[in-house]
Scaffold this active site. Structure first.
Site, short mmCIF file in Angstrom:
data_model
loop_
_atom_site.label_atom_id
_atom_site.label_comp_id
_atom_site.label_asym_id
_atom_site.label_seq_id
_atom_site.Cartn_x
_atom_site.Cartn_y
_atom_site.Cartn_z
N ASP A 494 0.81 -1.22 0.00
CA ASP A 494 0.00 0.00 0.00
C ASP A 494 0.84 1.26 0.00
O ASP A 494 0.33 2.35 -0.19
CB ASP A 494 -0.85 0.03 1.28
CG ASP A 494 -2.12 -0.76 1.14
OD1 ASP A 494 -2.77 -0.64 0.11
OD2 ASP A 494 -2.46 -1.50 2.08
C1 BGC Z 1 0.04 1.20 6.20
C2 BGC Z 1 -0.26 -0.04 5.43
C3 BGC Z 1 -1.75 -0.11 5.22
C4 BGC Z 1 -2.24 1.17 4.55
C5 BGC Z 1 -3.71 1.20 4.26
C6 BGC Z 1 -0.53 2.41 5.51
O1 BGC Z 1 -0.29 3.53 6.26
O2 BGC Z 1 1.41 1.33 6.35
O3 BGC Z 1 0.22 -1.16 6.09
O4 BGC Z 1 -2.06 -1.22 4.43
O5 BGC Z 1 -1.90 2.28 5.32
O6 BGC Z 1 -4.48 1.39 5.39
C1 NOJ Z 2 -1.65 -4.02 5.42
C2 NOJ Z 2 -2.81 -4.11 4.50
O1 NOJ Z 2 -3.94 -4.59 5.18
C3 NOJ Z 2 -2.51 -5.02 3.34
O2 NOJ Z 2 -3.60 -5.02 2.47
C4 NOJ Z 2 -1.24 -4.60 2.66
O3 NOJ Z 2 -0.98 -5.52 1.64
C5 NOJ Z 2 -0.09 -4.53 3.62
N1 NOJ Z 2 -0.42 -3.67 4.72
C6 NOJ Z 2 1.19 -4.02 2.96
O4 NOJ Z 2 1.13 -2.68 2.65
#
Ligand code: BGC
Ligand code: NOJ
Length: 829
Positions: A494
């Site tokens: 993400d």
């Molecule tokens: C986090 C991710 C998460 C994303 C969406 C980011 O700030 O680091 O792990 O999947 O937000 O909520």
């Molecule tokens: C947490 C999110 O829930 C997941 O969808 C994502 O793949 C990982 N973070 C990595 O960014």
């Protein structure tokens, strides 16, 4: 250092101090009603949706951290204490917390009085049962009082913690006998209420928080009513309604008293919201009368210790059953404990809650994730395939007709969330994987014929197979200059946001679109994701396999040609010599190359590329795995990238905003560690696979709980990486795709028991030192008792396989389909 131990026979983790390095929690509930409960009884409850139906209040980011829960206070001649130590924190003479499968037992002892509290949510029941067993273990009689406490949340958890100008005036309760009802907004637009009851007479109550605490300057650690040994019988009118029962108790030496409290939730149909007569003794400020039939029935269900024992026994039996579907007996106790108990348990929790409510996810931010929930199915599908099927269809119903996906949806409405929108490049592929996993597990091909809406619009419904089709071609139809999938807003990571170019604080890296890409449809048509390419080549064969099974030979060949082409494109443009690139950014520059200054190598594409055998003929697989070992491996697992970013790279997005060693910037993301474990096992390198597995599997990190901090029985999303000051420190425990993927890694790749379309593959990749192991697997109605022998002490390689004494070629056990138990013997060599 440890703060407890595993009790495998009871399937429990036993915590022996309330002062764990972080609240160590458990989840209660499996269907509609859920609770989070910490080892000091902190936490909260909700129905279905942690945001829209929050039942009790919880303050995230509080000081101290875990304040607010379901608390019992005991006043024993002026000594005030809680069985779970918090919130009063009087030193206890004994303390123990047992987190089990869907229940938690907290026991505290002070001055010869023992209080054992069992918390659980029975099967198919919308309430939390709390059984308090008080025993006088001393030699003289004891007079004491007990107070319960639950603080109501005014339903919408987001609104509850922001909209005080309204909420301080809306709170409403009713009291009837020993039951306190929470009825805020019931008169008008809501048809649900909650209640808190005890199965005995009470000597008083409180329903106004400030009256219970005695002063707005007091905290939960200092309630004046409890200290005074007497409730104030407050009736809440706005402000913060609570429910507290007060009871005086006398116990002779050796005597025990059991009280059963129930925190419940009920909904009434619109035309049955109100009762016509007012019960005698009802305390209310309202002109209308609540129809409390449902609460009455619920209370009746668990109002004696016998009924509670039966409810608990049913819960235990449910879990024993679920956990008997796949069981192993390996030479390593820690593996057994993960596979047979905790990993499977965590998979159920992630399946139920996706990434919504934990001690790190506030329950108001996110609903169910498209990619998350599809991946969760992978670890869970063998447990309750029917629920997996339903879930897959719910998710697929939010998909767009062109194969694009809403990134999230609300569990209550099951509608795609338009605040977040779509264009996450990896999303569609995970659905191919989950549908394939469902069919491989069950052999139920009818799911492909199921009519499933697009964008929740029934008029757009098409068979599920069509959803797979548009998912696959959504990738094929959105390629960039090198013939690799466009990266769009983000892929699995993400935080790799190649079209964002954000320079303004507060913009969401996931949803902000830089105006320069608006004309192009919202994202760069240059930036490409090598991860999605590798996921495509890993996932695509499942789609081809489905088409072949259906006799759609032409379509299968066409899809296979796309997979082959993608592999070629990856080798031509995305193999860096020793590993695979991560991406091309919007400037057309390489990301994750030895040519880069920082972030030279990334973990994500490597495992899927190796398992797709991209460039295997030129040794790309082994070179890649060796590079991971060399650059990403460290004491506590594999970091996500290396070197960590030390500056903000506007062209990369959120990833470079994290300090080095945390989260996506070189943290140990356990989720994609699993992909490398799978890849090492796939390549036959059982030692490495096991080394990486044992670095992150919670049962193995138990010994370093003081460093690791989070629960030693479940995975967390992230462990501080080698660049972090807090190297080895876990965060974001419970709700992570690691649960499903590490279940896949250990069971299907290391232990090698893997459902396929045409049978059960048995092809382990284990440490050579192992003499073998045993596994028991229920599969499509039959039970397979599998014994693996490893006389030559190899890592991988099936020398012979017999089913009920008959030799079978290859390593796939054909489906017997007779409902019987079959003996499978495998000799490695
Ligand atoms: C986090 C991710 C998460 C994303 C969406 C980011 O700030 O680091 O792990 O999947 O937000 O909520
Ligand atoms: C947490 C999110 O829930 C997941 O969808 C994502 O793949 C990982 N973070 C990595 O960014």
């Amino acid at each position: 250092m440890k703060f407890g131990h595993f009790d495998d026979a009871r399937k429990e983790y036993v915590i022996n101090t309330p002062k764990t390095p972080y609240p160590w929690i458990n989840y209660l509930g499996n269907q509609g009603f859920f609770s989070l409960i910490s080892n000091t009884a902190g936490g909260y409850s909700f129905y279905m949706d942690a945001r829209l139906r929050r039942i009790t209040r919880y303050r995230y980011n509080n000081v101290p951290l875990d304040m607010g829960g379901r608390y019992f206070y005991i006043n024993d001649n002026g000594t005030v204490w809680n069985p779970g130590w918090s919130p009063v924190k009087t030193e206890l003479d004994a303390y123990e917390c047992r987190h089990g499968m869907g229940y938690t037992i907290i026991t505290g002892k002070k001055n010869d009085l023992k209080a054992e509290v069992t918390f659980f949510v029975p099967q198919n029941y919308d309430g939390e049962v709390q059984q308090v067993v008080l025993t006088n273990e001393g030699s003289t009689a004891k007079d004491f009082s007990i107070f319960s406490l639950a603080e109501w949340c005014l339903w919408d958890a987001q609104d509850d913690c922001t909209n005080f100008q309204r909420n301080f005036s809306t709170g409403r309760v009713e009291i009837l006998g020993s039951t306190i009802y929470h009825v805020t907004e019931y008169r008008d637009r809501r048809n649900h209420y909650a209640f808190y009851t005890v199965n005995d007479t009470i000597d008083g109550y409180d329903t106004d928080r400030d009256a219970f605490l005695g002063s707005i300057y007091n905290g939960f650690d200092n309630p004046e009513t409890v200290k005074a040994g007497k409730a104030s019988n407050s009736f809440a009118d706005g402000w913060s309604p609570v429910a507290s029962h007060y009871k005086k108790i006398t116990l002779a030496p050796g005597e025990t008293k059991t009280l059963i409290y129930i925190l419940g939730y009920a909904e009434n149909p619109q035309d049955k919201k109100f009762a016509s007569t007012k019960p005698e003794g009802l305390l209310t400020r309202e002109a209308w009368v609540l129809n409390r039939e449902k609460a009455d029935a619920m209370i009746e269900k668990y109002n004696t210790p016998e009924k509670v024992a039966a409810g608990l026994a049913e819960l235990r039996a449910t879990w024993d059953n679920l956990l008997s579907i796949f069981k192993v007996d390996t030479p390593d106790d820690k593996v057994n404990r993960m596979v047979n108990i905790w990993n499977q348990y965590q998979c159920m929790v992630t399946f139920n809650l996706s990434r919504s409510a934990s001690y790190f996810e506030s329950g108001i931010g996110r609903g169910m994730g498209f990619r998350d929930s599809n991946q969760d199915v992978l670890g869970f599908v063998h447990q309750i395939p029917d629920r997996a099927r339903e879930r897959i269809i719910d998710i697929a119903s939010t998909q767009m007709p062109d194969g694009g996906c809403y990134h999230q949806y609300q569990p209550l409405t099951k509608k795609g969330n338009s605040d977040i929108g779509g264009d996450f490049s990896d999303d569609p592929l995970w659905m191919i994987l989950s549908v394939a996993a469902y069919i491989k597990e069950t052999g139920d091909w009818t799911i492909l014929d199921e009519m499933v809406p697009y964008d929740n619009d029934e008029s757009l419904a098409k068979p599920m197979l069509d959803h797979l089709d548009v998912s696959f071609y959504h990738i094929v139809n959105n390629l960039g200059p090198h013939g690799l999938p466009l990266a769009m807003r983000a892929d699995w990571n993400d935080c790799i946001n190649l079209s964002c170019f954000s320079d303004t604080p507060g913009e969401s890296f996931q949803t902000y679109t830089n105006p320069k890409f608006k004309a192009e449809g919202g994202y760069s048509k240059i930036a490409e994701s090598v991860f999605v390419a590798a996921l495509f080549t890993y996932t695509g064969p499942a789609y081809v396999g489905i088409l072949e099974h259906l006799g759609k030979t032409e379509e299968a060949a066409k899809a296979q040609a796309e997979i082959d082409k993608m592999k070629k494109n990856v080798m031509e443009s995305a193999f860096d010599g020793e590993w695979f690139l991560r991406a091309y950014d919007a400037n057309g520059e390489k990301m994750g190359s030895h040519e880069c200054e920082e972030g030279k190598i990334f973990i994500e594409p490597q495992g899927f590329a190796v398992m797709s055998e991209i460039g295997k003929d030129v040794g790309a697989d082994i070179k890649t795995l060796n590079s991971i070992d060399k650059y990403l491996n460290c004491e506590f697992g594999l970091v996500l990238n290396n070197p960590a970013f030390t500056k903000y790279y506007i062209q990369y997005g959120e990833i470079s905003t994290y300090p080095g060693g945390y989260k996506e910037n070189a943290g140990i993301f356990t989720h994609n560690n699993a992909w490398i474990i799978c890849a090492e096992a796939y390549a036959g390198r059982g030692e490495k696979a096991f080394e990486y597995y044992s670095k992150i599997a919670p049962a193995f990190t138990e010994e370093t709980s003081d460093i690791h901090k989070t629960e030693p029985y479940v995975y967390g999303q992230m462990i501080g990486g080698k660049d972090a000051q807090n190297f080895g420190q876990g965060k974001n425990s419970w709700l992570t795709g690691t649960a499903a993927w590490n279940m896949v890694a250990i069971s299907q790749y290391i232990l090698g028991v893997k459902p396929e379309f045409d049978g059960l593959r048995v092809d382990p990749s284990i440490p050579a030192a192992w003499d073998g192991f045993k596994a028991s697997r229920q599969f499509r109605g039959d039970t397979y008792e599998i014994e693996i022998k490893n006389p030559d002490h190899v890592n991988k390689g099936v020398k012979s396989l017999t089913v009920d004494g008959q030799a079978v070629d290859g390593c796939i056990v054909p489906v017997a389909g007779d409902g019987k138990t079959h003996k499978v013997e495998v000799v490695l060599g």
